[in-house]
Design an enzyme around this catalytic site. Structure first.
Site, PDB file in Angstrom:
ATOM      1  N   GLU A   1       6.842  39.375 -16.665  1.00  0.00           N
ATOM      2  CA  GLU A   1       7.414  40.735 -16.446  1.00  0.00           C
ATOM      3  C   GLU A   1       7.278  41.535 -17.653  1.00  0.00           C
ATOM      4  OE1 GLU A   1       7.990  42.993 -14.828  1.00  0.00           O
ATOM      5  OE2 GLU A   1       9.803  42.985 -13.755  1.00  0.00           O
TER       6      GLU A   1
ATOM      7  N   ASP B   1      15.153  45.378 -17.221  1.00  0.00           N
ATOM      8  CA  ASP B   1      15.972  46.662 -17.368  1.00  0.00           C
ATOM      9  C   ASP B   1      17.439  46.289 -16.830  1.00  0.00           C
ATOM     10  OD1 ASP B   1      17.028  49.263 -17.805  1.00  0.00           O
ATOM     11  OD2 ASP B   1      15.478  50.452 -16.432  1.00  0.00           O
TER      12      ASP B   1
ATOM     13  N   LYS C   1      15.943  45.167 -22.128  1.00  0.00           N
ATOM     14  CA  LYS C   1      16.629  46.267 -22.264  1.00  0.00           C
ATOM     15  C   LYS C   1      18.055  45.534 -21.986  1.00  0.00           C
ATOM     16  CE  LYS C   1      13.988  50.192 -21.043  1.00  0.00           C
ATOM     17  NZ  LYS C   1      13.727  51.389 -20.118  1.00  0.00           N
TER      18      LYS C   1
HETATM   19  P1  IMP Z   1      14.636  46.850 -13.166  1.00  0.00           P
HETATM   20  O1  IMP Z   1      14.878  46.443 -11.772  1.00  0.00           O
HETATM   21  O2  IMP Z   1      15.864  47.910 -13.322  1.00  0.00           O
HETATM   22  O3  IMP Z   1      14.930  45.471 -14.283  1.00  0.00           O
HETATM   23  O4  IMP Z   1      13.303  47.303 -13.724  1.00  0.00           O
HETATM   24  C1  IMP Z   1      12.313  46.849 -13.904  1.00  0.00           C
HETATM   25  C2  IMP Z   1      10.879  47.619 -13.998  1.00  0.00           C
HETATM   26  O5  IMP Z   1      11.269  49.029 -14.219  1.00  0.00           O
HETATM   27  C3  IMP Z   1      10.053  47.278 -14.851  1.00  0.00           C
HETATM   28  O6  IMP Z   1       9.198  45.972 -14.194  1.00  0.00           O
HETATM   29  C4  IMP Z   1       9.257  48.295 -15.100  1.00  0.00           C
HETATM   30  O7  IMP Z   1       8.075  48.439 -14.351  1.00  0.00           O
HETATM   31  C5  IMP Z   1       9.982  49.450 -15.008  1.00  0.00           C
HETATM   32  N1  IMP Z   1      10.851  50.072 -16.313  1.00  0.00           N
HETATM   33  C6  IMP Z   1      11.994  49.708 -16.764  1.00  0.00           C
HETATM   34  N2  IMP Z   1      11.961  50.293 -18.036  1.00  0.00           N
HETATM   35  C7  IMP Z   1      11.045  50.913 -18.201  1.00  0.00           C
HETATM   36  C8  IMP Z   1      10.442  51.779 -19.527  1.00  0.00           C
HETATM   37  O8  IMP Z   1      11.212  52.015 -20.192  1.00  0.00           O
HETATM   38  N3  IMP Z   1       9.230  52.246 -19.387  1.00  0.00           N
HETATM   39  C9  IMP Z   1       8.323  51.883 -18.147  1.00  0.00           C
HETATM   40  N4  IMP Z   1       8.868  51.338 -17.217  1.00  0.00           N
HETATM   41  C10 IMP Z   1       9.907  50.789 -17.281  1.00  0.00           C
HETATM   42 MG    MG Z   2       7.010  45.608 -13.569  1.00  0.00          MG
END
Ligand code: IMP
Ligand code: MG
Length: 192
Positions: free
Chosen positions: A109, A113, A141
């Site tokens: 991955e 986030d 993150k």
């Molecule tokens: P989550 O479901 O919130 O963990 O989101 C993860 C996904 O969001 C990652 O696979 C990225 O594709 C996108 N994402 C999260 N943070 C960023 C960022 O700072 N820049 C670009 N894409 C991000």
């Molecule tokens: Mg992604």
């Protein structure tokens, strides 16, 4: 310490506030992750699975840092509306081509986030009966995590910046930046 934007990318980098990770820093870390994976999976023919498109640069570099037999497969996902995304609903646009039953799977991955996307995908993959399932994430993150994700191989922890480059986009742009940069907040909030 301020890191420099490569001169030929300065025009494309007008919306970048600062370089977060240089090409060299990313490369060095990816080499280390590859060695670690090669050591842990010797003789196991792991299947590396990536979710398009953000992982494209990381996965491409990572496989070339793993000098053992590996296979690669992709899925493509997209979140629904932002509310559905908050509930952890993920739309699978393209599923894997290969079966993962009894395979040693490493989910690769770009950024973890909130963890909602990965949580959903891992549950879906786990249900298919892999021999093992681990996560390799370039960026973590930490402050925004909503669900706990066990990250076996981790590139870097990072604060809550919105970053682009090295495969990561904002509105489909900037994926081709060779470094990872922090996007200017005014771009992110559409004041530009
Ligand atoms: P989550 O479901 O919130 O963990 O989101 C993860 C996904 O969001 C990652 O696979 C990225 O594709 C996108 N994402 C999260 N943070 C960023 C960022 O700072 N820049 C670009 N894409 C991000
Ligand atoms: Mg992604």
């Amino acid at each position: 310490m301020k890191k420099n934007i490569p001169v030929e990318f300065q025009e494309l980098s007008r919306d970048i506030q600062e370089v977060f990770l240089t090409q060299e820093e990313i490369h060095q870390r990816v080499i280390d992750l590859g060695s670690e994976i090669a050591r842990d999976y010797a003789g196991k023919k792991p299947l590396l699975v990536g979710a398009l498109k953000g992982v494209m640069c990381f996965l491409a570099d990572l496989v070339r840092a793993i000098p053992i037999v590996v296979e690669v497969d992709f899925m493509a996902v997209s979140s629904y509306s932002s509310e559905e995304r908050d509930r952890g609903v993920v739309r699978v646009i393209k599923d894997l081509d290969l079966s993962i039953t009894d395979r040693h799977v490493i989910f690769v991955e770009d950024v973890v986030d909130t963890g909602l996307t990965l949580n959903y995908l891992l549950r879906s993959l786990q249900a298919r009966g892999p021999a093992s399932l681990e996560v390799c994430a370039l960026l973590n993150k930490t402050s925004r995590r909503l669900v706990e994700i066990p990250i076996r191989y981790k590139g870097f922890d990072m604060p809550d910046y919105f970053i682009v480059g090295y495969g990561l986009d904002y509105g489909e742009r900037y994926r081709n930046l060779p470094f990872i940069g922090i996007l200017k907040p005014e771009v992110l909030f559409g004041k530009n």
